[in-house]
Design a protein around this motif. Structure first.
Motif, PDB file in Angstrom:
ATOM      1  N   MET A  84      -1.700 -16.399  14.737  1.00 15.20           N
ATOM      2  CA  MET A  84      -2.919 -16.057  15.476  1.00 15.20           C
ATOM      3  C   MET A  84      -4.154 -16.143  14.591  1.00 15.20           C
ATOM      4  O   MET A  84      -5.209 -16.653  14.999  1.00 15.20           O
ATOM      5  N   VAL A  85      -4.052 -15.652  13.359  1.00 11.96           N
ATOM      6  CA  VAL A  85      -5.179 -15.727  12.423  1.00 11.96           C
ATOM      7  C   VAL A  85      -5.536 -17.185  12.132  1.00 11.96           C
ATOM      8  O   VAL A  85      -6.710 -17.576  12.143  1.00 11.96           O
ATOM      9  N   VAL A  86      -4.503 -18.014  11.884  1.00 14.52           N
ATOM     10  CA  VAL A  86      -4.728 -19.416  11.521  1.00 14.52           C
ATOM     11  C   VAL A  86      -5.371 -20.193  12.671  1.00 14.52           C
ATOM     12  O   VAL A  86      -6.361 -20.914  12.472  1.00 14.52           O
ATOM     13  N   VAL A  87      -4.823 -20.053  13.884  1.00  9.12           N
ATOM     14  CA  VAL A  87      -5.367 -20.830  15.008  1.00  9.12           C
ATOM     15  C   VAL A  87      -6.768 -20.351  15.379  1.00  9.12           C
ATOM     16  O   VAL A  87      -7.610 -21.153  15.819  1.00  9.12           O
ATOM     17  N   ALA A  88      -7.036 -19.052  15.210  1.00  8.05           N
ATOM     18  CA  ALA A  88      -8.384 -18.552  15.484  1.00  8.05           C
ATOM     19  C   ALA A  88      -9.395 -19.184  14.535  1.00  8.05           C
ATOM     20  O   ALA A  88     -10.503 -19.568  14.943  1.00  8.05           O
ATOM     21  N   TYR A  89      -9.019 -19.326  13.276  1.00 11.65           N
ATOM     22  CA  TYR A  89      -9.927 -19.897  12.277  1.00 11.65           C
ATOM     23  C   TYR A  89     -10.193 -21.379  12.523  1.00 11.65           C
ATOM     24  O   TYR A  89     -11.338 -21.834  12.476  1.00 11.65           O
ATOM     25  N   PHE A  90      -9.136 -22.134  12.816  1.00  9.29           N
ATOM     26  CA  PHE A  90      -9.279 -23.576  12.934  1.00  9.29           C
ATOM     27  C   PHE A  90      -9.627 -24.055  14.346  1.00  9.29           C
ATOM     28  O   PHE A  90     -10.264 -25.099  14.502  1.00  9.29           O
ATOM     29  N   TYR A  91      -9.219 -23.295  15.388  1.00 10.52           N
ATOM     30  CA  TYR A  91      -9.359 -23.814  16.750  1.00 10.52           C
ATOM     31  C   TYR A  91     -10.140 -22.907  17.693  1.00 10.52           C
ATOM     32  O   TYR A  91     -10.364 -23.263  18.847  1.00 10.52           O
ATOM     33  N   GLY A  92     -10.532 -21.699  17.250  1.00  3.61           N
ATOM     34  CA  GLY A  92     -11.427 -20.876  18.042  1.00  3.61           C
ATOM     35  C   GLY A  92     -10.767 -19.893  18.986  1.00  3.61           C
ATOM     36  O   GLY A  92      -9.535 -19.729  19.014  1.00  3.61           O
ATOM     37  N   ALA A  93     -11.612 -19.237  19.796  1.00  2.00           N
ATOM     38  CA  ALA A  93     -11.171 -18.146  20.670  1.00  2.00           C
ATOM     39  C   ALA A  93     -10.140 -18.564  21.719  1.00  2.00           C
ATOM     40  O   ALA A  93      -9.173 -17.822  21.956  1.00  2.00           O
ATOM     41  N   PRO A  94     -10.300 -19.711  22.404  1.00  3.06           N
ATOM     42  CA  PRO A  94      -9.279 -20.087  23.404  1.00  3.06           C
ATOM     43  C   PRO A  94      -7.882 -20.221  22.800  1.00  3.06           C
ATOM     44  O   PRO A  94      -6.893 -19.804  23.404  1.00  3.06           O
ATOM     45  N   ALA A  95      -7.803 -20.796  21.593  1.00  3.83           N
ATOM     46  CA  ALA A  95      -6.507 -20.927  20.927  1.00  3.83           C
ATOM     47  C   ALA A  95      -5.938 -19.564  20.547  1.00  3.83           C
ATOM     48  O   ALA A  95      -4.724 -19.349  20.607  1.00  3.83           O
ATOM     49  N   LEU A  96      -6.809 -18.636  20.185  1.00  5.85           N
ATOM     50  CA  LEU A  96      -6.355 -17.282  19.856  1.00  5.85           C
ATOM     51  C   LEU A  96      -5.726 -16.608  21.066  1.00  5.85           C
ATOM     52  O   LEU A  96      -4.673 -15.967  20.966  1.00  5.85           O
ATOM     53  N   VAL A  97      -6.369 -16.739  22.229  1.00  5.74           N
ATOM     54  CA  VAL A  97      -5.821 -16.142  23.456  1.00  5.74           C
ATOM     55  C   VAL A  97      -4.444 -16.721  23.764  1.00  5.74           C
ATOM     56  O   VAL A  97      -3.501 -15.995  24.091  1.00  5.74           O
ATOM     57  N   THR A  98      -4.314 -18.037  23.649  1.00  8.77           N
ATOM     58  CA  THR A  98      -3.034 -18.683  23.914  1.00  8.77           C
ATOM     59  C   THR A  98      -1.966 -18.227  22.926  1.00  8.77           C
ATOM     60  O   THR A  98      -0.833 -17.913  23.314  1.00  8.77           O
ATOM     61  N   ALA A  99      -2.313 -18.183  21.646  1.00  8.93           N
ATOM     62  CA  ALA A  99      -1.351 -17.761  20.619  1.00  8.93           C
ATOM     63  C   ALA A  99      -0.916 -16.317  20.831  1.00  8.93           C
ATOM     64  O   ALA A  99       0.249 -15.968  20.601  1.00  8.93           O
ATOM     65  N   THR A 100      -1.835 -15.472  21.281  1.00 12.79           N
ATOM     66  CA  THR A 100      -1.497 -14.071  21.550  1.00 12.79           C
ATOM     67  C   THR A 100      -0.502 -13.966  22.702  1.00 12.79           C
ATOM     68  O   THR A 100       0.490 -13.225  22.618  1.00 12.79           O
ATOM     69  N   ALA A 101      -0.757 -14.709  23.779  1.00 11.83           N
ATOM     70  CA  ALA A 101       0.144 -14.677  24.936  1.00 11.83           C
ATOM     71  C   ALA A 101       1.530 -15.200  24.566  1.00 11.83           C
ATOM     72  O   ALA A 101       2.559 -14.597  24.929  1.00 11.83           O
ATOM     73  N   VAL A 102       1.583 -16.316  23.836  1.00  7.35           N
ATOM     74  CA  VAL A 102       2.870 -16.887  23.436  1.00  7.35           C
ATOM     75  C   VAL A 102       3.618 -15.928  22.509  1.00  7.35           C
ATOM     76  O   VAL A 102       4.838 -15.730  22.641  1.00  7.35           O
ATOM     77  N   SER A 103       2.902 -15.300  21.578  1.00  6.25           N
ATOM     78  CA  SER A 103       3.534 -14.346  20.657  1.00  6.25           C
ATOM     79  C   SER A 103       4.119 -13.162  21.406  1.00  6.25           C
ATOM     80  O   SER A 103       5.230 -12.696  21.096  1.00  6.25           O
ATOM     81  N   ALA A 104       3.393 -12.657  22.409  1.00 11.18           N
ATOM     82  CA  ALA A 104       3.897 -11.533  23.207  1.00 11.18           C
ATOM     83  C   ALA A 104       5.184 -11.916  23.944  1.00 11.18           C
ATOM     84  O   ALA A 104       6.155 -11.145  23.981  1.00 11.18           O
ATOM     85  N   LEU A 105       5.209 -13.122  24.524  1.00  7.42           N
ATOM     86  CA  LEU A 105       6.412 -13.580  25.236  1.00  7.42           C
ATOM     87  C   LEU A 105       7.587 -13.759  24.277  1.00  7.42           C
ATOM     88  O   LEU A 105       8.720 -13.388  24.604  1.00  7.42           O
ATOM     89  N   VAL A 106       7.337 -14.329  23.110  1.00  3.29           N
ATOM     90  CA  VAL A 106       8.402 -14.516  22.116  1.00  3.29           C
ATOM     91  C   VAL A 106       8.968 -13.167  21.676  1.00  3.29           C
ATOM     92  O   VAL A 106      10.196 -13.002  21.537  1.00  3.29           O
ATOM     93  N   ILE A 107       8.103 -12.192  21.476  1.00  3.63           N
ATOM     94  CA  ILE A 107       8.555 -10.854  21.061  1.00  3.63           C
ATOM     95  C   ILE A 107       9.429 -10.225  22.138  1.00  3.63           C
ATOM     96  O   ILE A 107      10.483  -9.632  21.840  1.00  3.63           O
ATOM     97  N   MET A 108       9.024 -10.343  23.396  1.00  6.14           N
ATOM     98  CA  MET A 108       9.831  -9.769  24.478  1.00  6.14           C
ATOM     99  C   MET A 108      11.180 -10.463  24.597  1.00  6.14           C
ATOM    100  O   MET A 108      12.211  -9.819  24.854  1.00  6.14           O
ATOM    101  N   LEU A 109      11.203 -11.778  24.395  1.00  5.04           N
ATOM    102  CA  LEU A 109      12.475 -12.503  24.393  1.00  5.04           C
ATOM    103  C   LEU A 109      13.330 -12.099  23.196  1.00  5.04           C
ATOM    104  O   LEU A 109      14.551 -11.964  23.303  1.00  5.04           O
ATOM    105  N   TRP A 110      12.704 -11.923  22.057  1.00  4.49           N
ATOM    106  CA  TRP A 110      13.412 -11.524  20.828  1.00  4.49           C
ATOM    107  C   TRP A 110      14.119 -10.181  21.038  1.00  4.49           C
ATOM    108  O   TRP A 110      15.257 -10.002  20.603  1.00  4.49           O
ATOM    109  N   LEU A 111      13.436  -9.258  21.715  1.00  7.42           N
ATOM    110  CA  LEU A 111      14.006  -7.921  21.923  1.00  7.42           C
ATOM    111  C   LEU A 111      15.175  -7.926  22.900  1.00  7.42           C
ATOM    112  O   LEU A 111      15.945  -6.960  22.936  1.00  7.42           O
TER     113      LEU A 111
END
Length: 290
Positions: A84-111
């Protein structure tokens, strides 16, 4: 035969502020020096510091949540936070929102691998942690990227924005400390944070407004009223961030998140106000200054 009872070790008295002030100042100097060197000599290196802070903060929160039987999945939270930090720096706010949503889904699947028991509790705490630390922390990357996500640039808008963000938040801490120690008589939230006073909050407001106005005018070449607004927002959000982290620690039954920073406790004990102020500051500067 008689035995002499052991003499308890003397406890250090850190005064009304509850800090080991020399250790706190020394730690702050080291951290600020590392930040300054990374910003002025290799801009992208600062993102390594932010990513490392996210990893340590996730580790601290997992350690604290375990006191209540909540087991955060460290690996996907840390990996998702760094991404999330990396994509926010290189690709901006829209990429951060997407990375956050994907990370949340991956975490729920992981659990899901752990089974049914405690799934809702652990998943809820994990998504809370994801938003509280990596998502808010990634706004630091958005601030730095205001000058263009390139290396070896000095004095650009992004670097100046980071300086303003850090200094105005420090001004809140210093103003609250000075006014609270010297004048503090009326507790702001005695159940949550007994040492925090209304006088200390007033000191934070005064210091933040003065710092915000000076920094915005002379460093960012913005309007003075934007600096006043920035100072007011920073003082309010920094205080709110500090109170929220105090509530978390009291609910978990711990005093400090860890002891990784001498004189300060855990990293989260220093990041609380920074995490709370960075998003509003980015929003204000992005639309009113840059």
């Amino acid at each position: 035969m008689t035995t002499t009872p052991p003499v308890p070790a003397p406890q250090q008295n850190h005064g009304r502020a509850g800090r080991d002030l020399p250790a706190a100042i020394g730690s702050a100097v080291v951290l600020l020096s590392a930040i300054a060197l990374s910003l002025f000599f290799w801009k992208t290196a600062f993102m390594f510091i932010v990513a490392a802070a996210v990893v340590v903060a996730v580790w601290e929160l997992r350690k604290g949540f375990l006191a209540k039987g909540i087991d955060l999945p460290e690996q996907p939270l840390m990996a998702g936070g760094v991404i999330m930090v990396v994509v926010a720096y290189f690709y901006g706010a829209p990429a951060l929102v997407t990375a956050t949503a994907v990370s949340a889904l991956v975490i729920m699947l992981w659990l899901l691998r752990r089974g049914i028991d405690g799934y809702v509790m652990n998943a809820t705490a994990s998504v809370f942690t994801l938003v509280y630390v990596p998502f808010l922390g990634s706004f630091v990357a958005l601030l730095l990227a205001e000058g263009g996500a390139t290396d070896f640039e000095r004095g650009d808008d992004g670097v100046n924005a980071i300086i303003v963000f850090i200094l105005v938040t420090i001004a809140s801490d210093i103003g609250g400390y000075v006014a609270g120690v010297t004048l503090g008589k009326h507790p702001m939230a005695p159940v949550i944070s007994p040492k925090k006073s209304w006088e200390g909050f007033a000191g934070s407001v005064v210091f933040c407004v003065a710092a915000g106005m000076a920094l915005v005018v002379y460093l960012l070449e913005g309007d003075w009223w934007v600096g006043v607004a920035l100072g007011l927002i920073a003082a309010g959000m920094a205080t709110l961030g500090d109170l929220c982290e105090s509530v978390i620690k009291r609910d978990l039954g711990i005093k400090d998140m860890s002891h990784v920073i001498p004189g300060h406790g855990g990293l989260m004990d220093r990041l609380d106000s920074l995490l709370a102020t960075v998003a509003p500051i980015w929003l204000l500067l992005h639309y009113l200054v840059f």
